[in-house]
Each structure stands twice: as structure tokens, then as C-alpha cells.
Design a protein around this motif. Structure first.
Motif, PDB file in Angstrom:
ATOM      1  N   MET A   1       0.869  -0.972   0.151  1.00 39.92           N
ATOM      2  CA  MET A   1       0.080  -0.031  -0.026  1.00 39.92           C
ATOM      3  C   MET A   1       0.855   1.225   0.090  1.00 39.92           C
ATOM      4  O   MET A   1       1.843   1.325   0.735  1.00 39.92           O
ATOM      5  N   THR A   2       0.514   2.309  -0.864  1.00 39.61           N
ATOM      6  CA  THR A   2       1.364   3.367  -0.936  1.00 39.61           C
ATOM      7  C   THR A   2       1.285   4.284   0.381  1.00 39.61           C
ATOM      8  O   THR A   2       0.047   4.052   1.172  1.00 39.61           O
ATOM      9  N   LEU A   3       2.103   5.160   0.445  1.00 38.37           N
ATOM     10  CA  LEU A   3       1.969   6.122   1.759  1.00 38.37           C
ATOM     11  C   LEU A   3       0.624   6.989   1.584  1.00 38.37           C
ATOM     12  O   LEU A   3       0.098   6.993   2.660  1.00 38.37           O
ATOM     13  N   LEU A   4       0.354   7.311   0.637  1.00 40.66           N
ATOM     14  CA  LEU A   4      -0.950   8.107   0.355  1.00 40.66           C
ATOM     15  C   LEU A   4      -2.197   7.132   0.716  1.00 40.66           C
ATOM     16  O   LEU A   4      -3.022   7.618   1.425  1.00 40.66           O
ATOM     17  N   GLY A   5      -2.069   5.750   0.215  1.00 43.10           N
ATOM     18  CA  GLY A   5      -3.212   4.969   0.663  1.00 43.10           C
ATOM     19  C   GLY A   5      -3.423   4.893   2.132  1.00 43.10           C
ATOM     20  O   GLY A   5      -4.331   4.817   2.692  1.00 43.10           O
ATOM     21  N   LYS A   6      -2.057   4.670   2.608  1.00 42.94           N
ATOM     22  CA  LYS A   6      -2.097   4.279   4.339  1.00 42.94           C
ATOM     23  C   LYS A   6      -2.518   5.584   5.048  1.00 42.94           C
ATOM     24  O   LYS A   6      -3.397   5.655   5.934  1.00 42.94           O
ATOM     25  N   THR A   7      -2.028   6.911   4.443  1.00 43.49           N
ATOM     26  CA  THR A   7      -2.822   8.036   5.029  1.00 43.49           C
ATOM     27  C   THR A   7      -4.314   8.144   4.874  1.00 43.49           C
ATOM     28  O   THR A   7      -4.903   8.390   6.018  1.00 43.49           O
ATOM     29  N   ILE A   8      -4.790   7.893   3.840  1.00 43.63           N
ATOM     30  CA  ILE A   8      -6.400   7.915   3.854  1.00 43.63           C
ATOM     31  C   ILE A   8      -6.806   6.669   4.614  1.00 43.63           C
ATOM     32  O   ILE A   8      -7.977   7.186   5.180  1.00 43.63           O
ATOM     33  N   HIS A   9      -6.368   5.821   5.034  1.00 38.52           N
ATOM     34  CA  HIS A   9      -6.871   4.551   5.663  1.00 38.52           C
ATOM     35  C   HIS A   9      -6.737   5.271   7.239  1.00 38.52           C
ATOM     36  O   HIS A   9      -7.589   4.916   7.866  1.00 38.52           O
ATOM     37  N   ILE A  10      -5.798   5.592   7.506  1.00 38.06           N
ATOM     38  CA  ILE A  10      -5.712   5.952   9.009  1.00 38.06           C
ATOM     39  C   ILE A  10      -6.780   7.168   9.171  1.00 38.06           C
ATOM     40  O   ILE A  10      -7.359   7.315  10.291  1.00 38.06           O
ATOM     41  N   ALA A  11      -6.755   8.405   8.210  1.00 38.00           N
ATOM     42  CA  ALA A  11      -7.754   9.314   8.337  1.00 38.00           C
ATOM     43  C   ALA A  11      -9.080   8.736   8.662  1.00 38.00           C
ATOM     44  O   ALA A  11      -9.863   9.353   9.454  1.00 38.00           O
ATOM     45  N   ALA A  12      -9.315   8.048   7.725  1.00 35.52           N
ATOM     46  CA  ALA A  12     -10.653   7.160   7.768  1.00 35.52           C
ATOM     47  C   ALA A  12     -10.968   6.661   9.196  1.00 35.52           C
ATOM     48  O   ALA A  12     -12.053   6.689   9.953  1.00 35.52           O
ATOM     49  N   ASP A  13     -10.127   6.028   9.618  1.00 34.98           N
ATOM     50  CA  ASP A  13     -10.080   5.293  11.057  1.00 34.98           C
ATOM     51  C   ASP A  13     -10.367   6.288  11.957  1.00 34.98           C
ATOM     52  O   ASP A  13     -11.146   6.135  13.036  1.00 34.98           O
ATOM     53  N   LEU A  14      -9.485   7.456  11.915  1.00 34.35           N
ATOM     54  CA  LEU A  14      -9.680   8.327  13.090  1.00 34.35           C
ATOM     55  C   LEU A  14     -11.186   9.119  12.954  1.00 34.35           C
ATOM     56  O   LEU A  14     -11.633   9.173  14.137  1.00 34.35           O
ATOM     57  N   VAL A  15     -11.753   9.206  11.605  1.00 34.98           N
ATOM     58  CA  VAL A  15     -13.060   9.788  11.795  1.00 34.98           C
ATOM     59  C   VAL A  15     -13.937   8.801  12.303  1.00 34.98           C
ATOM     60  O   VAL A  15     -14.950   9.325  13.102  1.00 34.98           O
ATOM     61  N   LEU A  16     -13.891   7.544  11.977  1.00 32.91           N
ATOM     62  CA  LEU A  16     -14.669   6.479  12.539  1.00 32.91           C
ATOM     63  C   LEU A  16     -14.872   6.412  13.872  1.00 32.91           C
ATOM     64  O   LEU A  16     -15.752   6.607  14.693  1.00 32.91           O
TER      65      LEU A  16
END
Length: 74
Positions: free
Chosen positions: A1-16
Motif C-alpha cells: 500500500m502506498t503512503l497516500l493509501g495508508k494516510t487515507i486509511h488512517i484518516a478514515a479510521d480516526l474519523v470513525l
């Protein structure tokens, strides 16, 4: 997974997580004790804004579910 993909994943988890905390606050009245975290006012301000994101997402989700025919009130 790219750095951008990981960043988006972590951001979505934090919003959840923030949205779950907003749901807990709305349904039970329990809220996160920001004074317990750190005495730094800047960090407490950041946590407050983080929790506001969850409140906004929670409000939007409830409004969307209310206007949908897939959900009914009992």
C-alpha cells in the motif's frame, strides 16, 4: 500500500473513532475528559476539534438515515 493509501486509511479510521465517540456522547451523555489527557491547551483544543468532526459526521449520518426509506423509527 502506498503512503497516500495508508494516510487515507488512517484518516478514515480516526474519523470513525471520533464518530463512535460522538454516538456514545449523544446516546449516554458520557464524554471524553479532555483535562485528563494533557494540561496543554493546544492539545485540548485539537482534541475538541477532532471530536467536532465526529459530531458533524454523526449528524450527517443520522440525517441521511432519517431521509432514507431503508430505515424506520420504532
Amino acid at each position: 500500500m502506498t503512503l497516500l493509501g495508508k494516510t487515507i486509511h488512517i484518516a478514515a479510521d480516526l474519523v470513525l473513532v471520533s464518530t463512535c465517540l460522538a454516538g456514545i456522547r449523544r446516546n449516554t451523555g458520557l464524554t471524553l475528559n479532555k483535562d485528563f489527557l494533557l494540561q496543554d491547551p493546544g492539545f485540548q483544543n485539537f482534541v475538541g476539534k477532532y471530536l467536532e468532526v465526529g459530531e458533524t459526521v454523526y449528524d450527517y449520518s443520522v440525517a441521511s438515515a432519517s431521509s432514507s426509506s431503508s430505515f424506520v423509527r420504532k
